[in-house]
Design an enzyme around this catalytic site. Structure first.
Site: not given
Length: 473
Positions: A74, A151, A175
């Site tokens: 990420k 996210s 997330s």
């Protein structure tokens, strides 16, 4: 070339490589080919680091449990030496490259994972959907008009599309679990500090955030947590030690558990029928598997907890924005960030030291209430989300209508933040689909008890397999 690349989880790919049936380069080539084919439609990758992956293989990979398995980071919460961490922000996209690996990335490398890209995330991980001015909208592989969640939305989309069997994510308010539910994946948020946030910070978002992975199989999540978990020098605190490797827990019978389930969120908000039905169905399945299942009401009051989590998030985001300005010698301006980010900065300016202390008091008090509940209830079941994956555009972070944005966020994600506040482990399990869309259910345990959740997840995976479900090509 591996024609059946996407039919293997990370554990199986590692076994093929270890046995000499395929090479690390062949696995990487298959992942890159899949990325080139699928990413244009879903927009999951924020950085293509294909040459980095090739160079890692050429230099010689360590003999770790995932030697040669392709992997994505990420683009937040993970520093990769020599590369920028953009955090989904225009402000940082052309910033300085990292001078070293974060502790977690170093452990992923030691496990033999081949990092060949970074995945999209909303600016500073502030949204439940991955839609940002930097990279655009990340689309759900199950329905391209819908959100992949956030996210860690890019990570989830990449795994659901079969680009990688597992990808790094982080969870400060849901997330990992939110995009896992949206994309039909298994997503475990470990206990606070199970994975180190070092060495550049001691904790994320005032103890709310922890990193791990999104996967298609339970065993991959367990084995990767075995490879990454543990305190590092300088960490301010640590999670309780494991009883045994988590990979072993997946194969263990959980025994009869006392499971409490609820539908109504603490906020009192509405819950869409597919999410309610998924939780009710999961409760029946758990009862059929021999567990004692009963309805419960969560302790605590929503309003002070909602305020507490926003104080911790906004103040930490504001501190990051200030630090960026100090580093470059010029304060960050409103025009350089998304409107949602700037609203956090503005609100943080009105907060006091007492506000921060009160926020900590509220989450610690709730942790004790939940610990008392867990003295009687082993696992808590509820929907992961209050609605199926939304259409793109609802959760854009460049919106000027901040009240509408916050209302949509609160309505969509009323369940997940509780376990960031308490620090307890919590997982989204892909047990249900409705109208072609995944609908996750969330199961959570007491602090430090990932072992219980992995045993239960392994049992559920056997009872209602989902690995064969791969998003449409």
């Amino acid at each position: 070339m591996m024609d059946d690349y996407a039919s293997h989880d990370a554990t199986a790919l590692a076994a093929l490589i270890a046995g000499g049936e395929i090479s690390s380069q062949e696995a990487l080539d298959a992942a890159i080919l899949r990325a080139e084919a699928r990413n244009p439609a879903i927009n999951a990758l924020s950085q293509r680091l294909f040459d980095h992956g090739r160079a890692a293989i050429a230099a010689g990979l360590p003999q770790g449990p995932f030697r040669g398995v392709p992997f994505l980071l990420k683009d937040a919460s993970a520093e990769l030496k020599g590369h920028v961490t953009a955090n989904g922000a225009r402000l940082l996209a052309k910033g300085a490259a990292a001078g070293g690996d974060s502790t977690l990335v170093a452990r992923y490398k030691a496990a033999g994972l081949v990092i060949f890209g970074k995945t999209a995330t909303p600016e500073f991980s502030l949204a439940a959907s991955t839609e940002t001015s930097l990279t655009g909208a990340t689309r759900n592989p199950w329905s391209l008009a819908r959100s992949a969640g956030g996210s860690s939305g890019g990570a989830a989309a990449a795994v659901a599309a079969g680009i990688v069997p597992a990808a790094h994510g982080s969870d400060g308010g849901g997330s990992i679990r939110i995009p896992a539910s949206c994309c039909g994946l298994f997503g475990m948020k470990p206990s606070r500090a199970r994975n180190s946030s070092g060495p550049l910070m001691g904790e994320g978002w005032g103890s709310l955030s922890v990193a791990h992975v999104l996967t298609r199989s339970v065993r991959d999540s367990a084995a990767m947590l075995d490879a990454s978990q543990g305190m590092a020098p300088g960490d301010p605190y640590c999670a309780p030690p494991r009883l045994r490797p988590y990979a072993e827990e997946v194969r263990r019978d959980p025994g009869p558990l006392r499971i409490g389930w609820h539908i109504a969120p603490m906020s009192g908000g509405a819950v869409a029928d597919p999410c309610r039905v998924a939780a009710e169905d999961a409760a029946r399945l758990l009862a059929a598997l021999g567990h004692e299942v009963e309805q419960i009401t969560l302790p605590g009051c929503h309003e002070p907890l909602a305020r507490a989590i926003w104080v911790l998030v906004a103040s930490n985001v504001a501190r990051s924005i200030r630090a960026i300005g100090e580093y470059r010698g010029r304060a960050v301006t409103e025009e350089e960030v998304e409107r949602v980010t700037w609203s956090a900065v503005e609100e943080a300016r009105s907060m006091t030291a007492e506000s921060y202390a009160e926020a900590l008091h509220q989450i610690h008090a709730q942790s004790r209430r939940m610990a008392d509940l867990h003295s009687r209830i082993g696992v808590i079941l509820c929907p992961t989300l209050a609605a199926p994956p939304p259409l793109l555009g609802v959760h854009r972070t460049d919106t000027d209508d901040i009240p509408a944005y916050r209302a949509a966020l609160a309505a969509f994600t009323p369940y997940t933040q509780l376990y960031n506040m308490t620090g307890a482990p919590s997982m989204s399990v892909p047990l249900c689909w409705a109208d072609g869309l995944p609908v996750g259910v969330m199961l959570s345990a007491d602090f430090g008890r990932e072992d219980i959740l992995f045993r239960l997840a392994g049992q559920l995976e056997q009872a209602r397999p989902w690995f064969h479900r791969l998003a449409p090509q």
